[in-house]
Structures are given as structure tokens and as C-alpha cells.
Scaffold this motif. Structure first.
Motif, mmCIF file in Angstrom:
data_model
loop_
_atom_site.group_PDB
_atom_site.id
_atom_site.type_symbol
_atom_site.label_atom_id
_atom_site.label_comp_id
_atom_site.label_asym_id
_atom_site.label_seq_id
_atom_site.Cartn_x
_atom_site.Cartn_y
_atom_site.Cartn_z
ATOM 1 N N VAL A 156 0.853 -1.230 0.072
ATOM 2 C CA VAL A 156 -0.094 0.012 0.041
ATOM 3 C C VAL A 156 0.897 1.256 -0.081
ATOM 4 C CG1 VAL A 156 -1.814 1.254 1.239
ATOM 5 C CG2 VAL A 156 -1.903 -1.202 1.089
ATOM 6 N N GLY A 157 1.992 1.203 0.791
ATOM 7 C CA GLY A 157 2.746 2.515 0.723
ATOM 8 C C GLY A 157 3.450 2.671 -0.412
ATOM 9 N N THR A 158 4.134 1.591 -1.076
ATOM 10 C CA THR A 158 4.836 1.774 -2.519
ATOM 11 C C THR A 158 3.944 1.996 -3.556
ATOM 12 O OG1 THR A 158 4.768 -0.647 -2.638
ATOM 13 C CG2 THR A 158 6.775 0.258 -1.610
ATOM 14 N N ASN A 159 2.615 1.930 -3.552
ATOM 15 C CA ASN A 159 1.629 2.009 -4.496
ATOM 16 C C ASN A 159 0.578 3.348 -4.143
ATOM 17 O OD1 ASN A 159 2.468 0.071 -6.223
ATOM 18 N ND2 ASN A 159 1.304 -1.702 -4.944
ATOM 19 N N THR A 160 1.265 4.399 -3.423
ATOM 20 C CA THR A 160 0.347 5.366 -3.059
ATOM 21 C C THR A 160 0.207 6.270 -4.326
ATOM 22 O OG1 THR A 160 1.611 5.502 -0.834
ATOM 23 C CG2 THR A 160 0.215 7.444 -1.646
ATOM 24 N N GLU A 161 0.791 6.279 -4.939
ATOM 25 C CA GLU A 161 0.793 7.321 -6.421
ATOM 26 C C GLU A 161 -0.151 6.297 -7.069
ATOM 27 O OE1 GLU A 161 3.188 9.016 -10.062
ATOM 28 O OE2 GLU A 161 4.365 7.974 -8.394
ATOM 29 N N ALA A 162 -0.040 5.123 -7.296
ATOM 30 C CA ALA A 162 -0.989 4.498 -8.340
ATOM 31 C C ALA A 162 -2.710 4.606 -7.500
ATOM 32 C CB ALA A 162 -0.800 2.809 -8.361
ATOM 33 N N ILE A 163 -2.770 4.601 -6.202
ATOM 34 C CA ILE A 163 -3.944 4.515 -5.529
ATOM 35 C C ILE A 163 -4.495 5.831 -5.855
ATOM 36 C CG2 ILE A 163 -5.109 4.578 -3.439
ATOM 37 C CD1 ILE A 163 -3.067 2.295 -2.520
ATOM 38 N N THR A 164 -3.688 6.823 -5.615
ATOM 39 C CA THR A 164 -4.221 8.191 -5.758
ATOM 40 C C THR A 164 -4.668 8.467 -7.031
ATOM 41 O OG1 THR A 164 -2.587 9.254 -4.040
ATOM 42 C CG2 THR A 164 -3.717 10.933 -5.537
ATOM 43 N N SER A 165 -3.777 7.973 -8.182
ATOM 44 C CA SER A 165 -4.414 8.091 -9.646
ATOM 45 C C SER A 165 -5.527 7.233 -9.774
ATOM 46 C CB SER A 165 -3.293 7.532 -10.440
ATOM 47 O OG SER A 165 -3.625 7.559 -11.860
ATOM 48 N N ALA A 166 -5.811 6.092 -9.269
ATOM 49 C CA ALA A 166 -6.994 5.409 -9.229
ATOM 50 C C ALA A 166 -8.141 6.112 -8.663
ATOM 51 C CB ALA A 166 -6.758 3.960 -8.487
ATOM 52 N N GLY A 167 -7.926 6.956 -7.572
ATOM 53 C CA GLY A 167 -9.075 7.898 -6.902
ATOM 54 C C GLY A 167 -9.576 8.779 -7.844
ATOM 55 N N LEU A 168 -8.550 9.552 -8.539
ATOM 56 C CA LEU A 168 -8.757 10.672 -9.557
ATOM 57 C C LEU A 168 -9.613 9.998 -10.654
ATOM 58 C CD1 LEU A 168 -5.547 12.522 -9.546
ATOM 59 C CD2 LEU A 168 -7.429 13.289 -8.532
ATOM 60 N N GLN A 169 -9.178 8.857 -10.960
ATOM 61 C CA GLN A 169 -9.883 8.059 -12.509
ATOM 62 C C GLN A 169 -11.315 7.825 -11.807
ATOM 63 O OE1 GLN A 169 -7.501 4.831 -13.512
ATOM 64 N NE2 GLN A 169 -6.126 5.950 -14.701
ATOM 65 N N GLY A 170 -11.370 7.456 -10.419
ATOM 66 C CA GLY A 170 -12.665 7.093 -9.731
ATOM 67 C C GLY A 170 -13.567 8.232 -9.788
ATOM 68 N N VAL A 171 -12.923 9.473 -9.598
ATOM 69 C CA VAL A 171 -13.749 10.897 -9.453
ATOM 70 C C VAL A 171 -14.144 11.152 -11.137
ATOM 71 C CG1 VAL A 171 -13.765 13.380 -9.563
ATOM 72 C CG2 VAL A 171 -12.493 11.865 -7.600
ATOM 73 N N THR A 172 -13.407 10.883 -12.117
ATOM 74 C CA THR A 172 -13.749 10.970 -13.564
ATOM 75 C C THR A 172 -14.796 9.888 -13.592
ATOM 76 O OG1 THR A 172 -11.553 11.479 -14.261
ATOM 77 C CG2 THR A 172 -12.894 10.898 -15.788
ATOM 78 N N VAL A 173 -14.736 8.744 -13.345
ATOM 79 C CA VAL A 173 -15.775 7.730 -13.622
ATOM 80 C C VAL A 173 -17.168 8.059 -13.030
ATOM 81 C CG1 VAL A 173 -16.649 5.333 -12.963
ATOM 82 C CG2 VAL A 173 -14.230 5.768 -13.825
ATOM 83 N N MET A 174 -16.875 8.796 -11.770
ATOM 84 C CA MET A 174 -18.147 9.133 -11.198
ATOM 85 C C MET A 174 -19.099 10.227 -12.004
ATOM 86 S SD MET A 174 -19.080 7.440 -8.566
ATOM 87 C CE MET A 174 -20.411 8.736 -7.851
ATOM 88 N N VAL A 175 -18.144 11.291 -12.461
ATOM 89 C CA VAL A 175 -18.615 12.353 -13.453
ATOM 90 C C VAL A 175 -19.496 11.768 -14.562
ATOM 91 C CG1 VAL A 175 -18.037 14.246 -14.829
ATOM 92 C CG2 VAL A 175 -17.076 13.970 -12.705
ATOM 93 N N GLU A 176 -18.804 10.761 -15.252
ATOM 94 C CA GLU A 176 -19.513 10.125 -16.364
ATOM 95 C C GLU A 176 -20.658 9.360 -15.849
ATOM 96 O OE1 GLU A 176 -16.450 7.602 -18.108
ATOM 97 O OE2 GLU A 176 -15.105 9.265 -18.904
ATOM 98 N N ILE A 177 -20.553 8.482 -14.821
ATOM 99 C CA ILE A 177 -21.961 8.011 -14.514
ATOM 100 C C ILE A 177 -23.054 8.976 -14.372
ATOM 101 C CG2 ILE A 177 -22.675 6.782 -12.577
ATOM 102 C CD1 ILE A 177 -20.131 5.205 -12.157
ATOM 103 N N LEU A 178 -22.567 10.215 -13.885
ATOM 104 C CA LEU A 178 -23.763 11.138 -13.398
ATOM 105 C C LEU A 178 -24.350 11.731 -14.762
ATOM 106 C CD1 LEU A 178 -22.516 13.103 -10.476
ATOM 107 C CD2 LEU A 178 -24.167 11.413 -10.404
ATOM 108 N N THR A 179 -23.286 11.991 -15.846
ATOM 109 C CA THR A 179 -23.573 12.331 -17.109
ATOM 110 C C THR A 179 -24.634 11.271 -17.977
ATOM 111 O OG1 THR A 179 -21.717 13.574 -17.226
ATOM 112 C CG2 THR A 179 -22.699 13.201 -19.233
ATOM 113 N N GLY A 180 -24.120 9.674 -17.714
ATOM 114 C CA GLY A 180 -24.801 8.966 -18.203
ATOM 115 C C GLY A 180 -26.164 8.825 -17.754
#
Length: 472
Positions: free
Chosen positions: A208-232
Motif C-alpha cells: 500500500v505504501g509503495t503504490n500510493t501514487e497508483a492509488i491516488t491516480s485510481a482515486g482521480l480516475q474514480g472521480v472521472t468515472v463518477m462524473v461520467e456515471i452522473l452524465t450517463g
């Protein structure tokens, strides 16, 4: 004077014979002229021209040369059939590839519209029932859409509220469950030591500690996915509203895009496809509701935390055939395992398997019936292909798409055979009754040309279509 009549008779007979001989000579001369005209190439050419045009046969010592066969005839029949089918398959594959590229480019719009079709198929019977009660079309559409969206929103809000309200209790139970699982592993016959468990926990922490950046990027992608879900969701809501209110005009417009020769077949296939889609959505909703109620009751009586949210998840995942039931059941078993121990998890597993067996062998054949009959292999392949192409949304819409396609193709095949029988010459002899055309299965009444459109019970409008052109 007595000899004069005899002399006159002889003279008349002689003149008759002279006339006959003259006619014979004229006929012989005409026959010779016709023969000369046929043998000569043009008027004025004699026998010399005919002999000049005549080619003498080759001598007997000349070798015989075989004529070269036609290149098409030299190719085997099987290879020609394979080539004809091959280039058509290539064209079809190219068309499908281009279509998939276009769908991938506008994937959000396509999934939103397909979701709107599914919701419309679920709400359309309510609109038709309200209209039969005397409500105007606009008011019936507004009441149905508002009630449907409000119920969906309340269900979503209830799930979120239950999760947020029980998150603290769930966290405590998860920690307690992990500790119990650790103690069980230490006392189990697997010979697991405390050092091994600590090493596993340390490795997880380091990961978890070494993949913090990847987890943060996944969180940002999750925000994008939520925006797309709301638009859909907004696109699906607007599409559902217009499909409920103006569905028949949209269907008329689609029919106008179809060529006139194919319009009668498409006009007949449309209502059958809509009935198949409606039957699938109704049956899936009923089966999913039964699964959610009985599995939720089992979770509630076993004191599993968040039994109601888990039941809602089971209801939603039931729209993904085969895969959804496995995922939702596994989620319920995992929650029971980390919160209440192994025995409760086993009991939850028994409840989930029992309900799913009843669903697969009794509920689905009884509720869906023959309206939506797709082979299990086709279900598995379509869900896998839909998931690979468009994720969860593709897996949800794959099976209804296959069911509708199966209905449309079956009707068009029957319609084409019926049209070929009608345009073929009538049979003769003793086999005329055996070869007589039979009506298509469940023929839909075709309105007479010029009559106003007629709305059926499923919301599909039967538009007067032109008759197919008769064979000359």
C-alpha cells in the motif's frame, strides 16, 4: 358444224395443260433463286464467292489441339463457394469492426440510450395502463417517470444511508473478525505461525505504501468515472422521458429510414422485438426482487451486518446474468466471514446457493417462459463479450441484445420464406395441397394503407406500411 364443240373442248384442255406447265416452270425458277440467295453472301455473288468463303477441313495428319477451359470452370466448386463466402465474411467483419469503433467512440451515449430502453420497457406498461384509465399521454408519462425516478433515488439514498450509518460498527466487527481469523489460523492444523501472519500483514502495508501514487491516480480516475456515471444517468433520464412520451413517433421516424422493400418486414419485427425486451426486463426485475428478499431475510436472521444494503446489491447485480449472482453471493459470504465467523459464513453460503438454485431451475423458466429463450452458452459468451467491450454496462445489456436479435432474425427468416412462397409459381398436380403456403407464426394485423396509426398494448404503434411489390 357438229365437230365444232369437240374442237373447242380440245383447245380448252390444251390451254389448261400449257398453264400448268408454265406454273411449274415459275415455281422451279423461284426455288433456284432462293437457293442461290441463301448460298451467296450478297446479291450479285455467285457460286465462286460461296466457294471462296468455304474453309477446307484440316488434313488428316495435322495434330489435334484441345481448347483451353474457362478459368472459372477450372477452379473446384468447393473452392469457389469458399471464396464467395470468404469475401462476404470479410466485408461483414469490416462493417462490424467499423461499427464497434463508432460505438466505442460514443460509448457513454450508447450505454445511456440502452439503459433508457430497458427502463422504458419496464415503465411503458404503467403508462399504457394509466392511459386506459383516461389520463392524457403527457400526464401519464409525467406521473410514471416521476414515480419511477423517485423510487430509484430513494433506493440509492437508503443504501448509502445504511452503509454510512453502519460503517463504524462494520469497522469494529471487521477488526474483530480479522483477529478471530488470525487466532483460528494459529490453532488450525495448517501450522501457520505468528511470524508468517505478521509478514503477510507487513507485506500488505508495504504494498500500500509503495503504490500510493497508483492509488491516488485510481482515486482521480474514480472521480472521472463518477462524473461520467452522473452524465450517463442524466442522458438516460431524458431519453426515458422522451421514449415514454413520444415513442411511436420515434418508431415512425426509424421506419422511414428503412428502404421501402424491407419496410414491411422491419415493421413486423419491431413489435416482436419490443415484446421480447419487455418480457426480459419484467422477468429479470421479478427474479432479482425475489432473490434480494429471500437472501436478505437469510442475512437478517443470521445477524449479518448491513443485511438490507447487501440485499439491494444482490438485486442490482441480478441484472448481470450468471456473473452477478456469483459476485453478490460472494460479497455476502465475505461480509459474514469477517464479521461473524466461519459458521455464519457457511450458513450464508447455504442460503445463497439454495435461493440461486431455486431461481435457476424454477423461477426463470416459469417467469420468463418462452418469450426469452437463449441458450446458456450464448448467455455466457454474450456476457463475456459485453464485459470485455464495455465493462459492467456491456455485461448488463449483452443478454437482452442477444434475445432481441434472436427474435428479429427468426421473424425475418420466417417472413422471407413466406414472401418467397407467395411470389413463387403456384404448385400443380396432387402435391399442390402439400406445397401450399402456410401463414407466419402469430401474424400481426397489418393496417390498411391510408388508415391512421394504431397503438398496441406494448406501446408499439402499428403504422400502415406499403405492400411488397408483386412479381411481374
Amino acid at each position: 358444224m357438229s365437230k365444232l364443240p369437240g374442237w373447242l373442248g380440245q383447245l380448252g384442255a390444251e390451254l389448261t395443260r400449257m398453264g400448268e406447265r408454265l406454273e411449274e416452270r415459275r415455281a422451279e425458277a423461284a426455288a433456284e433463286d432462293d437457293k442461290a440467295a441463301h448460298e451467296g453472301s450478297a446479291p450479285g455473288h455467285g457460286h465462286g464467292a460461296a466457294e471462296a468463303d468455304h474453309v477446307p477441313p484440316p488434313p488428316t495428319y495435322a495434330p489435334s489441339v484441345a481448347a483451353r477451359p474457362d478459368p472459372v470452370a477450372a477452379i473446384p466448386w468447393g473452392m469457389r463457394v469458399a471464396a464467395e463466402a470468404g469475401w462476404r465474411l470479410l466485408v461483414l467483419a469490416g462493417t462490424l469492426w467499423v461499427l464497434m469503433r463508432v460505438i466505442s467512440a460514443v460509448q457513454l451515449v450508447v450505454l445511456a440510450f440502452v439503459a433508457a430502453l430497458l427502463v422504458t420497457a419496464m415503465l411503458q406498461p404503467t403508462v399504457a395502463r394509466l392511459r386506459r384509465y383516461g389520463l392524457p399521454r403527457g400526464l401519464a408519462t409525467a406521473v410514471t417517470a416521476i414515480l419511477g425516478f423517485v423510487i430509484m433515488g430513494l433506493v440509492g439514498w437508503f443504501v448509502v444511508w445504511q452503509v454510512m450509518d453502519n460503517i463504524d460498527t462494520l469497522s469494529d466487527k471487521v477488526r474483530t473478525g480479522i483477529e478471530d481469523l488470525k487466532n483460528w489460523l494459529l490453532d488450525s492444523p495448517f501450522h501457520v505461525t505468528d511470524k508468517q501472519i505478521n509478514d503477510i500483514a507487513k507485506n500488505l502495508s508495504d504494498t500500500v505504501g509503495t503504490n500510493t501514487e497508483a492509488i491516488t491516480s485510481a482515486g482521480l480516475q474514480g472521480v472521472t468515472v463518477m462524473v461520467e456515471i452522473l452524465t450517463g444517468m442524466l442522458l438516460a433520464m431524458f431519453s426515458t422521458l422522451f421514449l415514454l412520451y413520444d415513442g411511436k413517433r420515434i418508431w415512425h421516424w426509424v421506419l422511414k429510414l428503412v428502404p421501402a422493400q424491407a419496410r414491411p418486414g422491419v415493421a413486423g419485427a419491431g413489435p416482436r422485438a419490443w415484446r421480447t425486451l419487455t418480457a426480459y426486463v419484467r422477468g429479470t426485475v421479478i427474479v432479482a426482487m425475489i432473490d434480494a428478499i429471500f437472501i436478505g431475510l437469510g442475512l437478517y436472521f443470521l445477524n449479518v451486518p448491513m443485511a438490507v444494503p447487501l440485499a439491494v446489491f444482490i438485486f442490482l447485480f441480478a441484472f448481470i446474468p450468471l456473473v452477478g449472482a456469483v459476485v453478490s453471493g460472494a460479497l455476502a459470504v465475505v461480509v459474514a466471514l469477517v464479521t461473524d465467523g466461519v459458521f455464519t459464513a457457511l450458513m450464508v453460503l447455504v442460503v445463497v446457493l439454495a435461493v440461486q438454485q431455486i431461481e435457476g431451475h424454477i423461477l426463470q423458466p416459469f417467469i420468463l417462459g418462452r418469450a426469452v429463450r437463449v441458450h446458456p452458452l450464448a448467455v455466457v459468451l454474450s456476457v463475456a463479450a459485453g464485459g470485455m467491450i464495455a465493462g459492467i454496462g456491456g455485461a448488463v445489456v449483452a443478454v437482452p441484445l442477444v434475445a432481441v436479435t434472436n427474435t428479429v432474425v427468426g421473424y425475418l427468416r420466417t417472413y422471407g420464406q413466406e414472401q418467397s412462397r407467395r411470389h413463387s409459381p403456384p404448385p400443380h398436380g396432387s402435391t399442390s395441397l402439400d406445397a401450399a403456403p402456410t401463414p407466419a407464426p402469430n401474424p400481426a394485423p397489418n393496417p390498411a394503407p391510408g388508415s391512421p396509426p394504431r397503438e398496441t398494448g406494448d406501446g408499439i404503434v402499428a403504422e400502415p406500411v406499403p405492400e411488397a411489390p408483386k412479381a411481374l
